[in-house]
Design a protein around this motif. Sequence first.
Motif, mmCIF file in Angstrom:
data_model
loop_
_atom_site.group_PDB
_atom_site.id
_atom_site.type_symbol
_atom_site.label_atom_id
_atom_site.label_comp_id
_atom_site.label_asym_id
_atom_site.label_seq_id
_atom_site.Cartn_x
_atom_site.Cartn_y
_atom_site.Cartn_z
ATOM 1 N N VAL A 77 38.423 49.831 39.256
ATOM 2 C CA VAL A 77 37.245 49.013 39.535
ATOM 3 C C VAL A 77 37.076 47.979 38.436
ATOM 4 C CG1 VAL A 77 34.731 49.011 39.761
ATOM 5 C CG2 VAL A 77 36.075 50.810 40.845
ATOM 6 N N GLY A 78 36.735 46.792 38.841
ATOM 7 C CA GLY A 78 36.518 45.729 37.885
ATOM 8 C C GLY A 78 35.164 45.071 38.059
ATOM 9 N N PHE A 131 36.682 37.501 34.919
ATOM 10 C CA PHE A 131 36.842 38.917 34.645
ATOM 11 C C PHE A 131 35.997 39.332 33.440
ATOM 12 C CE2 PHE A 131 38.783 42.973 34.202
ATOM 13 C CZ PHE A 131 39.030 43.168 32.857
ATOM 14 N N VAL A 132 35.378 40.512 33.559
ATOM 15 C CA VAL A 132 34.561 41.043 32.472
ATOM 16 C C VAL A 132 35.127 42.359 31.950
ATOM 17 C CG1 VAL A 132 32.292 41.966 31.853
ATOM 18 C CG2 VAL A 132 32.450 39.928 33.275
ATOM 19 N N GLY A 151 40.189 47.635 43.123
ATOM 20 C CA GLY A 151 41.538 47.089 43.115
ATOM 21 C C GLY A 151 42.514 48.031 42.460
ATOM 22 N N SER A 152 43.470 47.466 41.744
ATOM 23 C CA SER A 152 44.497 48.262 41.095
ATOM 24 C C SER A 152 44.646 47.822 39.641
ATOM 25 C CB SER A 152 45.826 48.124 41.836
ATOM 26 O OG SER A 152 46.207 46.768 41.921
ATOM 27 N N TYR A 207 43.866 44.019 38.948
ATOM 28 C CA TYR A 207 44.125 43.159 40.099
ATOM 29 C C TYR A 207 43.131 43.539 41.205
ATOM 30 C CZ TYR A 207 48.492 42.199 37.697
ATOM 31 O OH TYR A 207 49.423 41.838 36.760
ATOM 32 N N PRO A 208 42.184 42.642 41.484
ATOM 33 C CA PRO A 208 41.217 42.973 42.531
ATOM 34 C C PRO A 208 41.825 42.881 43.921
ATOM 35 C CG PRO A 208 40.808 40.768 41.706
ATOM 36 C CD PRO A 208 41.879 41.353 40.851
ATOM 37 N N ASN A 209 41.468 43.804 44.790
ATOM 38 C CA ASN A 209 41.780 43.684 46.210
ATOM 39 C C ASN A 209 40.637 42.900 46.856
ATOM 40 O OD1 ASN A 209 43.986 45.231 45.711
ATOM 41 N ND2 ASN A 209 43.192 47.095 46.644
ATOM 42 N N ASN A 210 40.613 42.869 48.124
ATOM 43 C CA ASN A 210 39.556 42.121 48.798
ATOM 44 C C ASN A 210 38.303 42.959 49.025
ATOM 45 O OD1 ASN A 210 40.927 39.668 48.987
ATOM 46 N ND2 ASN A 210 42.054 40.369 50.784
#
Length: 121
Positions: free
Chosen positions: A33-34, A46-47, A98-99, A106-109
């Motif tokens: 999770v981002g 990105f944080v 994401g991953s 790397y965020p997914n949608n």
Amino acid sequence: VQLQASGGGLVQPGDSLRLSCAASGRTFSSYAVGWFRQAPGKERKFVAAITDSGRTTNYADSVKGRFTISRDNAKNMVYLQIDSLKPEDTAVYYCSAGSYWAGKYYPNNYWGQGTQVTVSS
């Protein structure tokens, strides 16, 4: 996975906030999770990120030492503790699923609706 960020508000410089990201879906614990933020007129940046297990975290240089990301997979929750808030932290904060690979998120949608953080005296 559906995500919903909350916990933002209007605060003064130096205050603290804890943002929450609530997730639905049985597979949430398999995602990193981002957190990202977007200030008015600027790109989303990105944080912080945390791996699926919670063992590894990563932060943008601009927030290191003030932001802490954590997660509770039993509750399908991810948190972002923000200390010593500054006016430049003012932004809409978003969480994403994401991953995490080779030290990078790397965020997914999968994005939640953001929560507004405003830091002003």
